[in-house]
Motif scaffolding. Structure first.
Motif, PDB file in Angstrom:
ATOM      1  N   PHE A  31     105.865  47.998  17.356  1.00 46.39           N
ATOM      2  CA  PHE A  31     105.196  46.771  17.163  1.00 46.39           C
ATOM      3  C   PHE A  31     103.636  46.721  17.346  1.00 46.39           C
ATOM      4  O   PHE A  31     103.350  47.535  18.464  1.00 46.39           O
ATOM      5  N   ASP A  32     102.991  45.983  16.660  1.00 50.04           N
ATOM      6  CA  ASP A  32     101.470  45.756  17.194  1.00 50.04           C
ATOM      7  C   ASP A  32     101.265  44.704  18.161  1.00 50.04           C
ATOM      8  O   ASP A  32     102.165  43.979  18.405  1.00 50.04           O
ATOM      9  N   LYS A  87      91.338  42.386   0.137  1.00 48.15           N
ATOM     10  CA  LYS A  87      92.071  43.651   0.351  1.00 48.15           C
ATOM     11  C   LYS A  87      92.254  44.230   1.846  1.00 48.15           C
ATOM     12  O   LYS A  87      92.980  45.091   2.031  1.00 48.15           O
ATOM     13  N   GLY A  88      91.777  43.917   2.819  1.00 46.55           N
ATOM     14  CA  GLY A  88      91.548  44.084   4.266  1.00 46.55           C
ATOM     15  C   GLY A  88      90.643  45.405   4.491  1.00 46.55           C
ATOM     16  O   GLY A  88      89.935  45.973   3.592  1.00 46.55           O
ATOM     17  N   ILE A  89      90.717  45.794   5.637  1.00 51.90           N
ATOM     18  CA  ILE A  89      89.761  47.163   6.117  1.00 51.90           C
ATOM     19  C   ILE A  89      90.675  47.975   6.574  1.00 51.90           C
ATOM     20  O   ILE A  89      91.672  47.629   7.073  1.00 51.90           O
ATOM     21  N   TRP A  90      90.485  49.235   6.758  1.00 55.75           N
ATOM     22  CA  TRP A  90      91.130  50.457   6.955  1.00 55.75           C
ATOM     23  C   TRP A  90      90.921  50.638   8.703  1.00 55.75           C
ATOM     24  O   TRP A  90      89.465  50.729   9.020  1.00 55.75           O
ATOM     25  N   CYS A  91      91.758  50.425   9.526  1.00 54.75           N
ATOM     26  CA  CYS A  91      91.157  50.744  10.991  1.00 54.75           C
ATOM     27  C   CYS A  91      92.276  51.325  11.763  1.00 54.75           C
ATOM     28  O   CYS A  91      93.433  51.547  11.211  1.00 54.75           O
ATOM     29  N   ASN A  92      92.228  51.911  12.945  1.00 48.26           N
ATOM     30  CA  ASN A  92      93.129  52.492  13.660  1.00 48.26           C
ATOM     31  C   ASN A  92      93.924  51.257  14.425  1.00 48.26           C
ATOM     32  O   ASN A  92      93.373  50.345  14.997  1.00 48.26           O
ATOM     33  N   CYS A  93      94.982  51.219  14.363  1.00 51.85           N
ATOM     34  CA  CYS A  93      95.973  50.334  15.100  1.00 51.85           C
ATOM     35  C   CYS A  93      96.873  50.806  16.086  1.00 51.85           C
ATOM     36  O   CYS A  93      97.542  51.828  15.730  1.00 51.85           O
ATOM     37  N   SER A  94      96.907  50.278  17.217  1.00 50.90           N
ATOM     38  CA  SER A  94      97.988  50.685  18.315  1.00 50.90           C
ATOM     39  C   SER A  94      99.228  50.090  17.953  1.00 50.90           C
ATOM     40  O   SER A  94      99.080  48.673  18.138  1.00 50.90           O
TER      41      SER A  94
END
Length: 124
Positions: A31-32, A87-94
């Motif tokens: 889960f984020d 469309k959103g943005i690309w990012c690092n997600c924990s």
């Protein structure tokens, strides 16, 4: 390590009895932070940054104590300035999961080279 009510509540979301309901609400584990903040704090988590930061600090403490495992993934996320159809943005997600459950990476046909074969989950 202190086992607080919030830590117990977060761990309860990973239990098999609750997993079907939780998966329907925020998706499958790991889960984020925003999904767990929504489960812990309700809809208030979307209005104030305090709820997100408090949940993130709790999750980081749980990782340090060995209760959870943290994995970073590169995902498309909704930007706060976009409408629902952006469309959103690309990012690092924990993302946070139970220890030993975050080692397998889902192959979505991206840049990661996958090894052909079969994966089997072994429950302890």
């Amino acid at each position: 390590m202190r086992m607080t009510a919030r830590k117990k509540e977060i761990l309860s979301y990973y239990q098999p009895d609750n997993l079907e309901w939780v998966t329907g609400e925020i998706g499958p584990p790991p889960f984020d932070v925003s999904g767990l903040a929504y489960l812990v704090c309700g809809l208030d988590s979307f209005d104030t940054r305090h709820h997100l930061e408090s949940t993130r600090r709790t999750l980081e403490t749980m990782v340090k104590d060995g209760l959870l495992e943290k994995v970073t993934s590169f995902e498309r996320r909704q930007d706060t300035t976009q409408s629902g159809d952006g469309k959103g943005i690309w990012c690092n997600c924990s993302r946070y999961g139970l220890p030993g459950s975050c080692l397998v990476v889902r192959d979505e046909g991206g840049k990661v080279e996958a090894i052909d074969g079969e994966a089997v989950r072994i429950d302890n």
